[in-house]
Design an enzyme around this catalytic site. Structure first.
Site, PDB file in Angstrom:
ATOM      1  N   TRP A 130      -8.881  34.029  -5.509  1.00  0.00           N
ATOM      2  CA  TRP A 130     -10.217  33.218  -4.855  1.00  0.00           C
ATOM      3  C   TRP A 130     -11.409  34.068  -5.537  1.00  0.00           C
ATOM      4  O   TRP A 130     -11.265  35.167  -5.293  1.00  0.00           O
ATOM      5  CB  TRP A 130     -10.115  33.160  -3.403  1.00  0.00           C
ATOM      6  CG  TRP A 130     -11.039  32.353  -2.924  1.00  0.00           C
ATOM      7  CD1 TRP A 130     -11.543  31.243  -3.280  1.00  0.00           C
ATOM      8  CD2 TRP A 130     -11.918  32.641  -1.927  1.00  0.00           C
ATOM      9  NE1 TRP A 130     -12.662  30.575  -2.475  1.00  0.00           N
ATOM     10  CE2 TRP A 130     -12.870  31.513  -1.438  1.00  0.00           C
ATOM     11  CE3 TRP A 130     -11.992  33.539  -1.007  1.00  0.00           C
ATOM     12  CZ2 TRP A 130     -13.713  31.248  -0.283  1.00  0.00           C
ATOM     13  CZ3 TRP A 130     -12.999  33.662   0.090  1.00  0.00           C
ATOM     14  CH2 TRP A 130     -13.744  32.568   0.377  1.00  0.00           C
ATOM     15  N   ASP A 211      -4.173  37.128   3.295  1.00  0.00           N
ATOM     16  CA  ASP A 211      -5.195  35.796   3.602  1.00  0.00           C
ATOM     17  C   ASP A 211      -4.471  34.630   3.909  1.00  0.00           C
ATOM     18  O   ASP A 211      -3.771  34.176   2.737  1.00  0.00           O
ATOM     19  CB  ASP A 211      -6.365  35.869   2.437  1.00  0.00           C
ATOM     20  CG  ASP A 211      -7.076  34.749   2.364  1.00  0.00           C
ATOM     21  OD1 ASP A 211      -6.892  34.089   3.502  1.00  0.00           O
ATOM     22  OD2 ASP A 211      -8.057  34.562   1.568  1.00  0.00           O
ATOM     23  N   LYS A 246      -8.823  24.451   6.947  1.00  0.00           N
ATOM     24  CA  LYS A 246      -8.114  23.644   6.352  1.00  0.00           C
ATOM     25  C   LYS A 246      -7.000  22.784   7.252  1.00  0.00           C
ATOM     26  O   LYS A 246      -6.802  21.624   7.221  1.00  0.00           O
ATOM     27  CB  LYS A 246      -7.322  24.266   4.966  1.00  0.00           C
ATOM     28  CG  LYS A 246      -7.978  25.075   4.469  1.00  0.00           C
ATOM     29  CD  LYS A 246      -9.300  24.646   3.406  1.00  0.00           C
ATOM     30  CE  LYS A 246     -10.029  25.855   2.994  1.00  0.00           C
ATOM     31  NZ  LYS A 246     -10.926  25.503   1.980  1.00  0.00           N
TER      32      LYS A 246
HETATM   33  C1  LMR Z   1     -12.213  26.616  -2.374  1.00  0.00           C
HETATM   34  O1  LMR Z   1     -11.367  27.495  -2.940  1.00  0.00           O
HETATM   35  O2  LMR Z   1     -12.386  25.754  -2.989  1.00  0.00           O
HETATM   36  C2  LMR Z   1     -12.353  26.765  -0.902  1.00  0.00           C
HETATM   37  O3  LMR Z   1     -11.779  27.938  -0.352  1.00  0.00           O
HETATM   38  C3  LMR Z   1     -13.661  26.670  -0.336  1.00  0.00           C
HETATM   39  C4  LMR Z   1     -14.541  27.776  -0.766  1.00  0.00           C
HETATM   40  O4  LMR Z   1     -15.183  28.233   0.168  1.00  0.00           O
HETATM   41  O5  LMR Z   1     -14.459  28.361  -1.869  1.00  0.00           O
END
Ligand code: LMR
Length: 395
Positions: A130, A211, A246
């Site tokens: 992420w 996570d 979520k």
């Molecule tokens: C995403 O990856 O789209 C979600 O986790 C929202 C975010 O805050 O990025």
């Protein structure tokens, strides 16, 4: 002074979601930000959340601060949800929990405590991960290393390379793992792979930072927690960042928790004292609304059953969308997209180039991240068909 500031680029996910929102084309398909959408394209308030919220409105007589650790019921229930009520760490009281502003807050608190425990800890991040992990964890001054995770050519987890890279982990390092529903690739570890990771971390004296932001959205609440539960059984220390955004649909209520699993109850309490200190420096007290709702749901057998059933339906719907998309893409393009049906959670990479992703955006009003990450939940059967045709076109 502020005139000296340079403008930052827009966030790679939220900035794109804003562009998609502003697009006036009637047939646009927004697969950007990771939120669950129902068949009408609405991010729903779950029934159990509505019911708990109605109770809360009726019962609430004060808006006084929550205790710094968070809502009492929430803090008591979250470790049971993540680790399971019969987990040895839970039974032996070798854990502590702090309510945080969302999963982001949970990661930040975890990294604050980690940086105090070992300022020279290196945090190993999967490649890809992420995009906010690095700035979020890096804001406390921790350094990073990367380990291979996903193979773009085979569209699957590259476990061999992952384990080879993780040979570089040193005692005192932390390894960030996605508990389930890997964001952005959707490829998860299986049970024997989790075991090998546990063995390696134990051997190295390194700590996992897990996570878990999508528990319940891969297979189910128990299966999705298999890895975190296994590591918390076998390793003396585990840091967990959990999110209720979520799985409870509580996104804007910023509801999450950091859980410290430690060798002794005393250590868990010391870690909590550090977390409380960090929270006080950063935001003082957590927000109340979402945590009280999640705490109520997890404390009431009736609300919990309603929540679990609705969550399972959401997960089933995403699995059906995955199977449909995989079939339609394979038929339209004559390529193998079966990986989309095998992957878990909200996200998959479609394996498109940046130029193809931009063409989809410009010519077909289809929005996905430049990496070709899609949010599967943004699809409907009709959109899936249109998406498959548009992808055939750009390929
Ligand atoms: C995403 O990856 O789209 C979600 O986790 C929202 C975010 O805050 O990025």
């Amino acid at each position: 002074m502020l005139a000296n500031l340079a403008r930052l680029p827009k966030d790679s996910i939220l900035g794109l979601a804003a562009l998609a929102r502003a697009d006036q084309r009637p047939n646009k398909i927004d697969l950007t930000v990771g939120v669950y959408l129902d068949e009408n394209g609405v991010c729903p308030v779950m029934q159990a959340v509505r019911d708990a919220q109605a109770e809360l409105v009726f019962e609430e007589t004060s808006k006084v601060y929550l205790p710094p650790q968070g809502d009492v019921a929430f803090v008591a229930q979250m470790p049971k949800l993540v680790l399971g009520g019969s987990h040895p760490a839970v039974i032996e009281g070798r854990f502590s929990t702090i309510q945080t502003p969302g999963g982001c807050g949970a990661l930040r608190i975890a990294s604050e405590v980690l940086a105090v425990a070992n300022p020279s800890a290196k945090v190993w991040l999967p490649n890809p991960t992420w995009p906010v992990h690095e700035p979020l964890l890096g804001s406390v001054g921790l350094e990073f290393a990367r380990y291979a995770y996903y193979d773009d050519d085979t569209h699957s987890l590259d476990f061999e390379r992952m384990m080879r890279d993780l040979q570089g982990v040193k005692s005192g390092d932390a390894v960030l793992l996605h508990g389930c529903c890997h964001n952005p690739c959707g490829a998860d570890l299986n049970e024997s792979q989790w075991q090998k990771v546990a063995d390696l971390l134990l051997d190295r004296g390194a700590m996992p930072l897990i996570d878990i932001a999508y528990q319940g959205l891969g297979d189910d609440l128990e299966q999705d927690a298999l890895g975190v539960r296994m590591l918390a059984k076998q390793l003396p220390e585990v840091l967990i960042a959990a999110s209720c955004s979520k799985n409870f649909g509580l996104y804007r209520e910023r509801t999450g928790a950091t859980i410290f699993v430690t060798h002794t109850a005393e250590q868990a309490d010391v870690a909590l004292s550090q977390a409380l200190g960090a929270a006080r420096r950063l935001y003082s007290m957590p927000p109340a609304h979402g945590a009280i709702i999640a705490g109520k749901i997890l404390s009431s057998p009736q609300l919990e059953m309603s929540w679990r059933n609705e969550l399972q339906q959401m997960t089933q719907r995403m699995q059906t969308l995955r199977e449909d998309l995989s079939a339609q893409l394979s038929t339209q393009t004559q390529r193998d997209f079966s990986f989309v049906a095998r992957e878990k959670g909200m996200f998959s990479f479609l394996g498109l180039t940046v130029a193809q992703v931009h063409e989809l955006r410009d010519e077909h009003a289809v929005y996905m991240l430049d990496s070709s990450r899609i949010n599967v939940a943004g699809l409907t059967p009709e959109r899936t068909e249109r998406l498959a045709r548009a992808i055939k076109h750009v390929l």
